[in-house]
Write a protein that holds these residues in place. Sequence first.
Motif, PDB file in Angstrom:
ATOM      1  N   THR A  92       0.833  -1.208   0.000  1.00 17.54           N
ATOM      2  CA  THR A  92       0.000   0.000   0.000  1.00 17.54           C
ATOM      3  C   THR A  92       0.867   1.258   0.000  1.00 17.54           C
ATOM      4  O   THR A  92       0.609   2.211  -0.746  1.00 17.54           O
TER       5      THR A  92
ATOM      6  N   GLN B  20     -19.365   3.764   0.915  1.00 18.13           N
ATOM      7  CA  GLN B  20     -18.519   4.003  -0.263  1.00 18.13           C
ATOM      8  C   GLN B  20     -19.190   4.964  -1.239  1.00 18.13           C
ATOM      9  O   GLN B  20     -18.548   5.889  -1.762  1.00 18.13           O
ATOM     10  N   SER B  49     -12.172   8.297 -11.208  1.00 11.47           N
ATOM     11  CA  SER B  49     -12.033   7.109 -10.361  1.00 11.47           C
ATOM     12  C   SER B  49     -13.169   7.027  -9.337  1.00 11.47           C
ATOM     13  O   SER B  49     -13.723   5.941  -9.091  1.00 11.47           O
ATOM     14  N   GLN B  53     -16.092   4.254  -8.911  1.00 13.06           N
ATOM     15  CA  GLN B  53     -16.348   3.642  -7.597  1.00 13.06           C
ATOM     16  C   GLN B  53     -17.820   3.783  -7.210  1.00 13.06           C
ATOM     17  O   GLN B  53     -18.432   2.845  -6.675  1.00 13.06           O
ATOM     18  N   THR B  90     -11.333  -1.415  -8.413  1.00 13.96           N
ATOM     19  CA  THR B  90     -11.786  -0.076  -8.012  1.00 13.96           C
ATOM     20  C   THR B  90     -11.004   0.431  -6.794  1.00 13.96           C
ATOM     21  O   THR B  90     -10.713   1.621  -6.697  1.00 13.96           O
ATOM     22  N   ALA B  91     -10.637  -0.478  -5.869  1.00 11.96           N
ATOM     23  CA  ALA B  91      -9.874  -0.054  -4.685  1.00 11.96           C
ATOM     24  C   ALA B  91      -8.504   0.472  -5.098  1.00 11.96           C
ATOM     25  O   ALA B  91      -8.063   1.529  -4.610  1.00 11.96           O
ATOM     26  N   THR B  92      -7.848  -0.244  -6.011  1.00  9.70           N
ATOM     27  CA  THR B  92      -6.518   0.191  -6.460  1.00  9.70           C
ATOM     28  C   THR B  92      -6.615   1.528  -7.188  1.00  9.70           C
ATOM     29  O   THR B  92      -5.798   2.435  -6.956  1.00  9.70           O
ATOM     30  N   SER B  94      -8.934   3.821  -6.802  1.00  6.72           N
ATOM     31  CA  SER B  94      -9.275   4.880  -5.836  1.00  6.72           C
ATOM     32  C   SER B  94      -8.045   5.326  -5.058  1.00  6.72           C
ATOM     33  O   SER B  94      -7.825   6.530  -4.879  1.00  6.72           O
ATOM     34  N   LEU B  95      -7.232   4.364  -4.604  1.00  5.20           N
ATOM     35  CA  LEU B  95      -6.019   4.734  -3.854  1.00  5.20           C
ATOM     36  C   LEU B  95      -5.065   5.507  -4.757  1.00  5.20           C
ATOM     37  O   LEU B  95      -4.507   6.536  -4.339  1.00  5.20           O
ATOM     38  N   THR B 136     -13.097   6.717   0.977  1.00  7.47           N
ATOM     39  CA  THR B 136     -13.704   5.766   0.030  1.00  7.47           C
ATOM     40  C   THR B 136     -12.801   4.554  -0.133  1.00  7.47           C
ATOM     41  O   THR B 136     -13.255   3.406  -0.084  1.00  7.47           O
ATOM     42  N   TRP B 137     -11.491   4.809  -0.314  1.00 11.22           N
ATOM     43  CA  TRP B 137     -10.539   3.713  -0.487  1.00 11.22           C
ATOM     44  C   TRP B 137     -10.523   2.819   0.756  1.00 11.22           C
ATOM     45  O   TRP B 137     -10.488   1.594   0.634  1.00 11.22           O
ATOM     46  N   SER B 141     -11.474  -1.011   0.571  1.00 16.82           N
ATOM     47  CA  SER B 141     -10.421  -1.997   0.867  1.00 16.82           C
ATOM     48  C   SER B 141     -10.918  -3.012   1.907  1.00 16.82           C
ATOM     49  O   SER B 141     -10.526  -4.184   1.856  1.00 16.82           O
TER      50      SER B 141
END
Lengths: 154, 154
Positions: A92, B20, B49, B53, B90-92, B94-95, B136-137, B141
């Motif tokens: 991360t 989210q 992004s 999400q 989507t998590a990747t 968003s981060l 959100t991330w 996650s």
Amino acid sequence: MKNLLGGPGTVTGLLLRVGQCFCAAASIGAMISSLGFSNYTAFCYLIASMGLQLIWSLGLAGLDIYALKIRRNLLNPVLVSLFVVGDWVTATLSLAAACSSAGVTILYIRDTDFCKSQPNLHCHRYQISIALGFMTWFLISISSLVMLWLLASI
Amino acid sequence: MKNLLGGPGTVTGLLLRVGQCFCAAASIGAMISSLGFSNYTAFCYLIASMGLQLIWSLGLAGLDIYALKIRRNLLNPVLVSLFVVGDWVTATLSLAAACSSAGVTILYIRDTDFCKSQPNLHCHRYQISIALGFMTWFLISISSLVMLWLLASI
């Protein structure tokens, strides 16, 4: 499930760790050799994050070599839990560092043309360092997924 | 394992999806309402992004409501695999979006004092939008980890 590719104490696992070490060290090298990187928080964070990744992957590569040498099985739940947490945290942080540096570099190259107006800035090296940072993240994310999968299956 | 908190078709899972959606929508709102965001690739990427999400989480929230209403079990391997892939992607993203925007904002606020010299820039709103992006991330996650755990245990 015990012979999962990339797991701890396997040759593929060791290769992944070596790849992570190589990419992280190369990313640090490319960034340190570029002029004026220390003025930017994102670039300093990339170096710190890649440094942490290098230490972690080097330690686990050593453990993999030890396990391969004495043919010891590293698949106990406590040890794999530790690998999972370490891998996820460093993955991360690596992604965050690579993305924040990429944000700054895209701003300089594309949004503001700062790299063209300031040719003394080593924008090309920043890009190489960030690309290597993303490669490090890609390799560590494979390790992380394998470890989480192993932990859920033990 | 079938009643894992945050799993698909559970109340906690639905709450995570609603959280989210709320954070992603608020992040988009804060960014769109700030002046000059469209000049920066990182901020446009954050909006794109968070938009993706929002669509994904809204869809899964709908599915959770449907499953809760007709008491249907969503835990089949194909469906959970789909949730895992979607959640991880989507998590990747968003981060990555939150971090690249954070890199640009830290550059403007801390490294170059651009926000002070250009008071017409809405740096405060950028910060709020990015903080909501990170929230959100964080929520997606949690969903991602729960889904991967479920997939490995089914």
